[in-house]
Design an enzyme around this catalytic site. Sequence first.
Site, PDB file in Angstrom:
ATOM      1  N   SER A   1      -0.576  12.706 -15.922  1.00  0.00           N
ATOM      2  CA  SER A   1      -1.872  12.873 -16.585  1.00  0.00           C
ATOM      3  C   SER A   1      -1.878  14.217 -17.309  1.00  0.00           C
ATOM      4  O   SER A   1      -1.131  15.133 -16.931  1.00  0.00           O
ATOM      5  CB  SER A   1      -3.008  12.851 -15.555  1.00  0.00           C
ATOM      6  OG  SER A   1      -4.239  13.270 -16.117  1.00  0.00           O
TER       7      SER A   1
ATOM      8  N   TYR B   1      -7.512  15.983  -7.553  1.00  0.00           N
ATOM      9  CA  TYR B   1      -6.740  15.151  -8.474  1.00  0.00           C
ATOM     10  C   TYR B   1      -5.806  15.974  -9.359  1.00  0.00           C
ATOM     11  O   TYR B   1      -4.621  15.648  -9.499  1.00  0.00           O
ATOM     12  CB  TYR B   1      -7.697  14.338  -9.349  1.00  0.00           C
ATOM     13  CG  TYR B   1      -6.997  13.462 -10.369  1.00  0.00           C
ATOM     14  CD1 TYR B   1      -6.398  12.268  -9.990  1.00  0.00           C
ATOM     15  CD2 TYR B   1      -6.957  13.817 -11.711  1.00  0.00           C
ATOM     16  CE1 TYR B   1      -5.760  11.451 -10.919  1.00  0.00           C
ATOM     17  CE2 TYR B   1      -6.319  13.014 -12.651  1.00  0.00           C
ATOM     18  CZ  TYR B   1      -5.723  11.830 -12.245  1.00  0.00           C
ATOM     19  OH  TYR B   1      -5.095  11.033 -13.168  1.00  0.00           O
TER      20      TYR B   1
ATOM     21  N   ASP C   1       0.870  -1.179   0.000  1.00  0.00           N
ATOM     22  CA  ASP C   1       0.000   0.000   0.000  1.00  0.00           C
ATOM     23  C   ASP C   1       0.904   1.226   0.000  1.00  0.00           C
ATOM     24  O   ASP C   1       1.625   1.472   0.983  1.00  0.00           O
ATOM     25  CB  ASP C   1      -0.893  -0.024   1.239  1.00  0.00           C
ATOM     26  CG  ASP C   1      -1.845   1.158   1.320  1.00  0.00           C
ATOM     27  OD1 ASP C   1      -1.721   2.087   0.491  1.00  0.00           O
ATOM     28  OD2 ASP C   1      -2.703   1.164   2.219  1.00  0.00           O
TER      29      ASP C   1
ATOM     30  N   LYS D   1      -1.650  15.883  -9.694  1.00  0.00           N
ATOM     31  CA  LYS D   1      -0.929  15.600 -10.929  1.00  0.00           C
ATOM     32  C   LYS D   1      -0.065  16.792 -11.360  1.00  0.00           C
ATOM     33  O   LYS D   1       0.990  16.604 -11.966  1.00  0.00           O
ATOM     34  CB  LYS D   1      -1.915  15.208 -12.036  1.00  0.00           C
ATOM     35  CG  LYS D   1      -2.536  13.830 -11.810  1.00  0.00           C
ATOM     36  CD  LYS D   1      -1.473  12.745 -11.686  1.00  0.00           C
ATOM     37  CE  LYS D   1      -2.057  11.358 -11.567  1.00  0.00           C
ATOM     38  NZ  LYS D   1      -1.012  10.298 -11.492  1.00  0.00           N
TER      39      LYS D   1
END
Length: 254
Positions: A146, A167, A64, A171
Amino acid sequence: MDRWVNKVAVVTGASSGIGAEIVKDLARAGMIVMGLARRSDRVETLKSDLPEEKRSNLHAIKCDVTNEEEIVAVFSQIIKDFGGIDVLVNNAGIFNQSVKLTDEDNSSVIKNTIDTNILGLILCTREAFKSMKKRKYPGHIVHINSVAGHVVPIMPSEFLNYNFNVYCATKHAVTALTEGHRQEMVKEKLGIKVTSISPGVVQTEINSAYTPEALEEIPHLKAEDISSAVVYALATPPHVNVQDILIKPVDAVI
């Protein structure tokens, strides 16, 4: 890819999507691949997609990346068992499109996204670099980024409930971290490369808001397209560092 035959690659988030394609492609290329995932059993099943003579190249390991102690223990065990880490692909990432920055009780989702997409990447890179530096090995570190790490996309009207929340911020951090890591590697003078690969919309579990029917109407990439970019970056000559690869489907709006 000849220089990487029998070299050790660690790939995070290897249980599905882009990560699953990467571990299979690297194993086919002759690398000894550690597929890290919370669902390590799913990595184990990927062996059936490989030629029989390549299946022993893939090792499934539970990890993890939000747990620093677990990262340190897993990377240390890999170094002990396999002699070192030569390539790291930071692929693990999460994205919960149903949560907004302004939603009540959103803390756990936001924190988990930051811990996975930023801190996990930093910690895994730190541990892999330690192995490369100790052996003075010119390895390669790849961050799966991304297009959202370069712009904050405005979604089409049919996806009004599609929220980027934190998010895009994570990124954008990966974009900055790529340059930060590159500068640090230059100072080390070991020939370690750092590459960021930034896909547009990819047909994977992370884009669960895009149903198969919706994807038929939207230009999109496949996971194997991104894996091919990883292989391309790794295959460049030792004096060439491809720092940023931006990949969009033809006719992509974002």
